[in-house]
Structure formats: structure tokens, C-alpha cells
Design an enzyme around this catalytic site. Structure first.
Site, PDB file in Angstrom:
ATOM      1  CB  SER A  86      -1.004 -10.663  -5.398  1.00 41.55           C
ATOM      2  OG  SER A  86      -0.142 -11.133  -4.702  1.00 41.55           O
ATOM      3  CG  HIS A 190      -0.043  -8.832  -0.903  1.00 41.99           C
ATOM      4  ND1 HIS A 190       1.453  -8.577  -1.455  1.00 41.99           N
ATOM      5  CD2 HIS A 190      -0.789  -9.404  -1.775  1.00 41.99           C
ATOM      6  CE1 HIS A 190       0.970  -9.695  -1.785  1.00 41.99           C
ATOM      7  NE2 HIS A 190      -0.009 -10.038  -2.607  1.00 41.99           N
TER       8      HIS A 190
END
Length: 303
Positions: A86, A190
């Protein structure tokens, strides 16, 4: 072959930068980064409490700064590949020479602010699922309208969506899942809920001039090794609204012949996954400067 990896949001703990800032020149370096991005990284890394550093707009630049600082303390490192989970992808982009440190921190500061703003639009969240078969779990999540936002390998899946969807998941768990654990994050990262942040980051990226990766840069999008700086930057922008496929990143590590994995500060999460998913690969997490000697030995043997 060594892969250098950087953790994502949630790895930070109160005071975790304190010992690192005692290293020669570290305090001045982090103070300069703080001035450059308008955020007191020294305060947040040493004195702030858990709630303060949970804030997305704070946590993300703090994690990138920690990764850059701990990696620099190692001296010259020549990994065969780099990757990040991430927000750790921005740290990895700096390791690969795609962005310099200041550009990486400037981008992550804008990323954190944009994602915090996007999370404020709708009440959303994330939850980790313990147990179960990932394929069964993913299909179940999609039926509930949830996104498998992190597919981390070693059987670990994280769901994201609205509070109502997460409540439905708690009441209707996928087959084999023992427990659904709510994560202390600001929103459904996300997923499509982060769409507004993508637009903001795309504008920020236009001002950057990326270099091509000097080593294999393994992307969260599909586990692929990305060859150009322009594509790395494009993926960094789009990834905030798309699932993290760390499972595929680890598959690529296998294909590349990785023999050791070194996780920068605040290490632990990715080494834990690697121990289960990459048997035979040596792992080491940089938690404090006390880990530096062991890390240098690992580098000497595998880089």
C-alpha cells in the site's frame, strides 16, 4: 537475492521513531523533511499517541519517512528487487530511484490528505477475516458488495466497504472464517470509495519527473515488475482505489529467486506473511537500530 520491502498503514506505534532519531544526523534529516511537507514528523514519531498517528494524513508520511530513514542507516544496499505494501509502495519507489526522498514525501503527504478527505464522504471501514479459503472468501465478499481490498497471501484477506456492508459480513461470515476483526482505519482504502483521491493524486503526479527503476520494482496491482518510472507513478496513483495483491507480489519474489527479505522500519507485518508464504526465505524486520548489524549481515550474504 535480496528483496527490500516497506510496510503499510497500521504498522506504526507510538514513539517508534525515537531510537532512530538518536542516530547521527537523523534528527536534522527528519526535521528538514518535516519543513518540506509541512508536518512535524519528529513530534508524531516520538511524542504523539496512538490516536494521533492513526490519522491517515499523519500515518502515511510518517511511515514513508521511517522507511527511508531506516534504510539509509544501513548504508549502501543493492537489493535485487523492492516492493511496498500500500503506502509502502511510495517508500519502495524511492528505494528504486523512481522518486527522490523529498518527492516521495511530498507525494505521500498529498496521498494521505486526499485519502482522509475521500474517507470523510461516506462512513466506510475495513475488516480482517481470520481463517477460511481465500477464493471462497473473495466470492462471498463480492456477493455482499464488499471489496477484497487486501489479498495478502498466507490466507489473509481484508474486506472494505460501507459500515452497513461490514455489519452484514459480521452476521454472514464466509464459510470457514472464524472471526471478522474491524480495523482501526478511517475508511475503505483500496476501493472505489477512494476515487476522489485518485483525481487529486493524478494532478500531483503531473508535477513529478520520475526516473526508471534501478532494480526490479514489484507492484501491488498484479505482482508485476514495472520497468519504467512513468508506469510506477501511474500505478501509485491508481492503486489507492484498487486492491493490494501482496499475494502476487510474493509469488513474483519466488519467481525472481529471492533468498532473503528485509523489511524496513516499522518492520514486522510483511516478514510475518513471508515466513508463512515463502518457506526457506530468510527474513528480518528492522524495528530498532539494534537490528542494523543483523540486517547488514543479511545484506552481505544475499544482496
Amino acid at each position: 537475492m535480496l528483496v527490500l520491502v516497506a510496510p503499510g498503514q497500521g504498522a506504526q506505534t507510538p514513539g517508534f521513531l525515537t531510537e532512530w532519531l538518536a542516530l547521527p544526523g537523523a534528527g536534522d534529516r527528519v526535521a528538514a523533511w518535516s519543513d518540506a511537507i509541512g508536518l512535524d514528523l519528529v513530534h508524531y514519531g516520538t511524542k504523539a499517541d496512538a490516536d494521533e498517528i492513526r490519522d491517515t494524513a499523519v500515518a502515511q508520511p510518517l511511515l514513508v519517512a521511517a522507511g527511508l530513514l531506516s534504510a539509509s542507516a544501513l548504508g549502501d544496499v543493492a537489493p535485487g528487487a523492492v516492493a511496498g505494501h500500500s503506502v509502502g509502495e511510495i517508500t519502495a519507489a524511492a528505494f528504486a530511484g523512481v522518486l527522490d526522498d523529498t518527492a516521495a514525501l511530498s507525494l505521500v503527504r498529498k496521498r494521505g490528505l486526499a485519502m482522509a478527505d475521500a474517507a470523510a464522504i461516506t462512513e466506510t471501514g475495513m475488516a480482517a477475516l481470520l481463517g477460511g479459503d481465500p477464493e471462497v472468501t473473495v466470492a462471498h465478499l463480492e456477493r455482499l458488495g464488499l471489496t477484497p481490498a487486501n489479498i495478502n497471501g498466507a490466507g489473509q484477506v481484508v474486506a472494505a466497504g460501507t459500515k452497513e456492508q461490514l455489519a452484514a459480513l459480521e452476521a454472514d461470515k464466509p464459510e470457514g472464517v472464524r472471526k471478522v476483526v474491524a480495523l482501526k482505519v478511517a475508511g475503505a482504502f483500496h476501493t472505489h470509495h477512494m476515487g476522489p483521491a485518485v483525481d487529486t493524486l493524478a494532478k500531483a503526479a503531473e508535477a513529478l519527473t520520475p526516473g526508471d527503476p534501478r532494480v526490479a520494482y514489484v507492484s501491488n496491482k498484479d505482482g508485476g515488475a514495472v520497468a519504467t518510472g512513468a508506469e510506477v507513478l501511474e500505478r501509485l496513483v491508481g492503486q489507492v482505489a484498487n486492491p493490494v495483491r501482496w499475494d502476487l507480489c510474493m509469488e513474483t519474489f519466488k519467481e525472481l529467486g529471492v533468498t532473503a527479505l528485509l523489511e524496513v522500519c516499522p518492520g514486522g507485518t510483511l516478514t510475518g506473511l513471508a515466513k508463512r508464504a515463502l518457506p526457506g526465505v530468510k527474513t528480518l524486520a528492522l524495528k530498532t537500530p539494534a537490528d542494523l548489524d543483523a540486517a547488514r549481515e543479511l545484506i552481505a550474504e544475499h544482496a
